[in-house]
Design a protein around this motif. Structure first.
Motif, PDB file in Angstrom:
ATOM      1  N   TYR A   1      -8.835   4.803   2.760  1.00 46.95           N
ATOM      2  CA  TYR A   1      -7.858   5.869   3.697  1.00 46.95           C
ATOM      3  C   TYR A   1      -8.462   6.389   4.235  1.00 46.95           C
ATOM      4  O   TYR A   1      -9.763   6.482   3.726  1.00 46.95           O
ATOM      5  CB  TYR A   1      -6.659   6.917   2.894  1.00 46.95           C
TER       6      TYR A   1
ATOM      7  N   SER B   1       1.849   5.543   0.705  1.00 48.23           N
ATOM      8  CA  SER B   1       1.823   6.079   1.417  1.00 48.23           C
ATOM      9  C   SER B   1       1.074   7.602   1.099  1.00 48.23           C
ATOM     10  O   SER B   1       0.843   8.324  -0.279  1.00 48.23           O
ATOM     11  CB  SER B   1       2.674   6.331   2.295  1.00 48.23           C
TER      12      SER B   1
ATOM     13  N   GLU C   1      -4.605   4.454   6.798  1.00 45.42           N
ATOM     14  CA  GLU C   1      -4.716   3.338   5.911  1.00 45.42           C
ATOM     15  C   GLU C   1      -5.965   2.716   6.565  1.00 45.42           C
ATOM     16  O   GLU C   1      -5.806   2.115   7.920  1.00 45.42           O
ATOM     17  CB  GLU C   1      -3.990   2.351   5.252  1.00 45.42           C
ATOM     18  N   GLU C   2      -7.082   1.696   5.885  1.00 49.69           N
ATOM     19  CA  GLU C   2      -7.472   0.943   6.804  1.00 49.69           C
ATOM     20  C   GLU C   2      -6.658  -0.036   6.538  1.00 49.69           C
ATOM     21  O   GLU C   2      -5.464  -0.582   5.908  1.00 49.69           O
ATOM     22  CB  GLU C   2      -9.187   0.862   6.310  1.00 49.69           C
TER      23      GLU C   2
ATOM     24  N   ALA D   1       0.684  -1.158   0.123  1.00 50.37           N
ATOM     25  CA  ALA D   1      -0.084  -0.005   0.080  1.00 50.37           C
ATOM     26  C   ALA D   1       0.903   1.188  -0.285  1.00 50.37           C
ATOM     27  O   ALA D   1       1.744   1.356   0.666  1.00 50.37           O
ATOM     28  CB  ALA D   1      -1.238   0.091   0.966  1.00 50.37           C
TER      29      ALA D   1
ATOM     30  N   TYR E   1      -7.563   0.869  -2.044  1.00 51.50           N
ATOM     31  CA  TYR E   1      -6.689   0.730  -1.559  1.00 51.50           C
ATOM     32  C   TYR E   1      -7.563   2.058  -0.145  1.00 51.50           C
ATOM     33  O   TYR E   1      -7.970   2.702  -1.291  1.00 51.50           O
ATOM     34  CB  TYR E   1      -4.708   1.140  -1.651  1.00 51.50           C
TER      35      TYR E   1
ATOM     36  N   ASN F   1      -7.724  -3.774   3.086  1.00 50.84           N
ATOM     37  CA  ASN F   1      -7.606  -3.436   1.659  1.00 50.84           C
ATOM     38  C   ASN F   1      -6.825  -4.798   0.925  1.00 50.84           C
ATOM     39  O   ASN F   1      -7.048  -5.806   1.404  1.00 50.84           O
ATOM     40  CB  ASN F   1      -6.426  -2.317   2.267  1.00 50.84           C
TER      41      ASN F   1
END
Length: 495
Positions: free
Chosen positions: A104, A76, A93-94, A74, A102, A97
């Motif tokens: 967030y 940033s 971030e969750e 993932a 992805y 994912n």
């Protein structure tokens, strides 16, 4: 009852206003954010978006990559306030994912809805290529097999495109009718990219393999059909030179070449009494065609006639006896020394002959003046210093011979005449020319003894020269002599 209906109407209106406000809020969330990222991230901005949750506590970012790409991990995501010109906190971030989307979030109390923000995306590691898109080019009869295909996926490089037919490397050859060709295209990746182990390709191939350097080789198959005649329906047997008045030649797209108008017999034994019009397309002196010119009439591509002494470096086309109109000639010849082109077209009234006496010709570097002693297993190998990619064929005693009579391979150009073919030649000295598209190299060889017995193979391929009939009279004389001696002995014994 009336008051109840009024209350229901007010509640419905409130619900609609709330729904509209949430929709506008969601749209506003997208409006205040823009994406910033490097080209190797391949973010799909048609899918990626920012929404505010229902209770207004968080902004959620849904990040998608373009189809055919994936992150190794993932990326940033940080936020920058473009209005106040200050960086803000990063998106969080969750944890659920997947590799396609992805998710967030950032707390809404950090965001001023009247400001503009940029979402900065930074990836880690390689970008994985999961799908390759290419545009294969099929062989066209009478034209050189394609040397390059279009690659439609960013990050993918074409290493090589090699062609095989009947178990032989035919890269750089002219496509023939009714043949099956295998195209082997090897692809690698640019810096910052890597193929997925089970990468797919569109269109689908016959088979593929991953190489040690993590490049992939994909195999496609093509089959050519019957050759299309360049002059369909030649039934007019009263052709004269004046027939050229019905034709116009457009050579605006012919660079460093000229055309010549011809008139004469077709060369076919069946039509040797009929004359036809011919169009010659030749390069300027000191130039050569890297690809066959495109000659078309009524949007139909004309197929050149087989090579002969008049078309060593150019091409010859027979026109439709009943046709008329404009013939379009497109092509580009390049300079032998510098590969630089100059726009110049001219028209002449007779076939042009290339004069390369000022150029140093190719050389035979191995196998010059060799001798074949009649071996049934070993042919005669000759090596020229020309580039194999430009190899055009072989001539023996001034005649082009079919590819079935020899084997050719790179390094620079290595030609081996097969024993079955050598057995068909008369004893003595012969000339052999290795032909490239821009020049040739010649030497002689000697057939010293003609004892080859590979008759089955010899009978299966076309023959040139004197063939096995060259030594049949001597064999018959030996048989006759033997019968005479046997008869004399029996007569003596009877006495």
């Amino acid at each position: 009852m009336k008051k109840i209906l009024q209350r229901i109407g007010l509640l419905a209106m409130a619900g609609m206003l709330l729904w509209g406000w949430q929709g506008m809020n969601a749209k506003a969330a997208d409006d205040i954010f823009t994406f910033k990222y490097s080209s190797t991230c391949h973010i799909d901005e048609t899918k990626s978006h920012v929404d505010k949750d229902e209770d207004g506590q968080k902004y959620y970012l849904y990040l998608y990559q373009e189809d055919g790409y994936a992150f190794t991990q993932a990326p940033s995501v940080s936020l920058y306030d473009e209005t106040d010109k200050v960086p803000l906190l990063s998106f969080t971030e969750e944890q659920d994912n997947d590799n396609t989307c992805y998710t967030y979030f950032i707390w809404a109390n950090n965001i001023d809805p009247t400001h503009k923000y940029s979402i900065n995306i930074r990836k880690y590691g390689m970008t994985i290529i999961t799908k390759i898109r290419i545009t294969p080019t099929a062989p066209v009869i009478g034209q050189t097999l394609p040397s390059k295909w279009d690659i439609n996926t960013t990050g993918v490089l074409e290493n090589s495109l090699e062609w095989m037919s009947d178990g032989q490397d035919v890269t750089g050859f002219v496509a023939e009718p009714n043949k099956t060709y295998s195209a082997n295209i090897t692809l690698s990746t640019e810096t910052d990219y890597e193929f997925r182990d089970n990468v797919t390709i569109d269109p689908k191939c016959v088979t593929h393999d991953m190489n040690n350097d993590r490049s992939f080789t994909f195999v496609y198959e093509f089959k050519t059909g019957d050759a299309q005649p360049s002059n369909p329906g030649n039934t007019n047997t009263e052709i004269t030179w004046e027939k050229w008045n019905d034709w116009t030649i457009n050579r605006d797209k012919l660079e460093n070449g000229h055309i010549a108008k011809g008139y004469g017999l077709s060369g076919s034994a069946a039509e040797s009494h009929d004359a036809h019009l011919f169009l010659y397309v030749e390069p300027k002196d000191g130039y050569y065609f890297t690809e066959e010119p495109k000659v078309s009439w009524n949007d139909t591509l004309l197929v050149p006639l087989p090579k002969d002494s008049s078309t060593l470096y150019g091409y010859k086309y027979q026109l439709d006896d009943n046709g008329s109109g404009t013939i379009v000639v497109e092509g580009k010849a390049v300079k032998k020394e510098t590969n630089e082109s100059e726009n110049n077209g001219s028209e002449t009234s007779a076939p042009a002959a290339s004069n390369d006496s000022s150029e140093e010709p190719y050389k035979i570097i191995n196998g010059a003046r060799s001798t074949w002693n009649g071996s049934t297993t070993e042919g005669l190998t000759i090596r020229g210093d020309g580039d194999f990619a430009k190899f055009a064929g072989v001539r023996v005693d001034g005649n082009w011979i079919p590819s079935a009579h020899y084997e050719a391979k790179s390094g620079s150009t290595i030609v081996t005449l097969k024993p079955s073919y050598l057995a068909s030649l008369s004893e003595g000295e012969h000339t052999v020319d290795i032909m490239w598209i821009d020049d040739s190299a010649s030497t002689t060889f000697t057939v010293a003894a003609n004892t080859a017995t590979a008759q089955a193979e010899l009978d299966s391929v076309p023959k040139t020269g004197e063939g096995v009939m060259g030594w049949m009279p001597e064999a018959l004389l030996l048989v006759a002599a033997g019968l005479t001696i046997m008869g004399a002995l029996r007569l003596k014994k009877a006495k």
